[in-house]
Design an enzyme around this catalytic site. Structure first.
Site, PDB file in Angstrom:
ATOM      1  CE1 TYR A 119     -58.378 -45.116   2.414  1.00 44.75           C
ATOM      2  CE2 TYR A 119     -59.279 -43.412   3.847  1.00 44.75           C
ATOM      3  CZ  TYR A 119     -59.377 -44.204   2.723  1.00 44.75           C
ATOM      4  OH  TYR A 119     -60.461 -44.075   1.899  1.00 44.75           O
TER       5      TYR A 119
ATOM      6  CD  GLU B 232     -59.758 -45.527  -1.076  1.00 42.80           C
ATOM      7  OE1 GLU B 232     -59.493 -46.201  -2.085  1.00 42.80           O
ATOM      8  OE2 GLU B 232     -60.592 -45.871  -0.227  1.00 42.80           O
TER       9      GLU B 232
END
Ligand code: ADP
Ligand code: MG
Length: 387
Positions: free
Chosen positions: A108, A196
């Protein structure tokens, strides 16, 4: 402003972030030819402005072009429900056909504004591919952070520290440092509010690639970016919110039953609180802003009552800069044009409040006029119960 994954990937690629090759398709046959061009083994991905598509059935692996066509025909037109769409879901109008990547690990990577320090922060985690909110809540130690000093920008050593923290080695480590620097540069250049990459993937041959990409732009800076404004997809936004933004009205849809017209965000919050306190809940709130006029009030009112959930309307205006007589005039004119079948409770306080009250009274229309906030909220709740 939100954009689609394929648009976000185009932007990131321009800044040097590696992304899989892909093509957008709006029909199953286009999906087939895109898959053929990409070598057959592809992933078909629903393009909607919400995450969690994989779990909702909006991301499917295809072994060949025929299967890609089949998946595209299943996904296109579906009402895709994810934890971010709400129960009604979002209709899929286009799919991204993307070469299937050989995934070794899912990481991530994100950039957000940390409101506590008023600085941007780069977040990285080895726990990619899943809800980062859940990782943050249950295992916060798995999220690494580097704060960006606005005076000097993200420093290469910080990027390397994150790459190291994500467990990258060899080629992937070198690429990681570069990728994180590129991401920070893209964020700044586009005046974004959120980036993101979930997942950022380490491939089987130890290279990095951004497999998903989410970008939100800062609406307050959008006027500086004509090219980015063009990426807006109005189909993805609530129809009444789009309508309200045409008149620079701040309209937010909620799930209660009282339509609220207020001026100023502070008064909006207080109004919602008092409605809840009195035993009902807001269906929306519409902020007409500080310096409003008759035209704005009229449009605001029209938008407010076109929401089918509204059982009663509460107009709560404090006349500081805006004059109450103008608001009253706007409401009366709006009611002249529109068919309104729900009770209206009005509280006007501040500049020219008595003149406003007179206009309402002389209009011959039906309102409940209240002077005190608590009294007004009580009247609103009674009206909702009676409806
Ligand atoms: P969402 O976050 O909306 O569920 P993602 O783009 O993250 O959508 O896709 C969900 C999952 O599907 C990813 O975590 C990854 O495992 C897989 N996936 C997505 N794109 C590809 C791709 N190009 N190749 C292989 N797997 C993919
Ligand atoms: Mg994702």
């Amino acid at each position: 402003m939100k954009i689609h994954e394929f648009q976000a990937k185009e932007i990131l690629q321009k800044f040097g972030v590696p992304v899989p090759s892909g093509k957008v398709a709006t029909s199953p046959s286009d999906a087939r030819s895109a898959a053929e061009e990409l070598g057959g083994k592809v992933v078909v991905k629903a393009q909607i402005h919400a995450g969690g598509r994989g779990k909702g059935g909006g991301v499917k692996l295809a072994g060949d072009a025929g299967e890609a066509e089949q998946h595209a025909s299943d996904i296109l037109g579906m009402q895709l429900v994810t934890h971010q769409t709400g129960p009604e879901g979002q209709k899929v109008k286009q799919v991204l056909i993307e070469e299937a990547t050989d995934i070794d690990r899912e990481l991530y990577l994100g950039i957000v504004l940390d409101r506590a320090t008023s600085k941007l922060v780069v977040m990285a985690s080895q726990a990619g591919g899943m809800d980062i909110e859940q990782v943050a809540a249950e295992t916060p130690e798995k999220i690494l952070k580097e704060t960006i000093d606005p005076a000097v920008g993200l420093q290469p050593f910080q990027a390397r520290r994150l790459a190291f923290g994500m467990g990258l080695e060899g080629d992937a480590f070198k690429e990681g440092g570069r990728l994180i620097m590129a991401l920070a540069k893209a964020f700044e250049a586009t005046d974004s509010s959120l980036f993101e990459i979930n997942p950022l993937v380490v491939t089987g041959d130890n290279h990095l690639i951004a497999l998903d990409a989410k970008i939100n732009f800062d609406d307050n800076a959008l006027y500086l970016h004509k090219d980015l404004q063009e990426l807006r997809d109005l189909d993805e936004e609530a129809a009444l919110e789009v309508e309200a933004s045409k008149y620079e009205l701040n309209y937010i849809k909620l799930d209660g039953e009282v339509g609220c017209m207020v001026n100023g965000a502070g008064l909006a919050m207080a109004t919602m609180d008092i409605i809840q306190y009195a035993g009902s809940s807001p269906a929306n709130f519409l902020d007409v802003g500080g310096g409003t006029n008759v035209e704005r009030v009229r449009n605001a009112f029209r938008i407010l009552i076109s929401d089918e959930d509204v059982k009663a309307v509460f107009i709560n205006i404090f006349g500081g800069i805006v004059r109450c007589d103008r608001v009253a005039q706007g409401v009366v004119e709006a009611l002249g044009d529109l068919e309104v079948n729900v009770p209206i409770i009005i509280r006007l306080q501040g500049t020219n409040a008595p003149e406003g009250a007179t206009i309402l009274k002389e209009s011959g229309l039906e309102f409940t006029v209240a002077m005190e906030l608590k009294e007004a909220a009580g009247a609103v709740v009674e009206a909702v119960k009676a409806a």
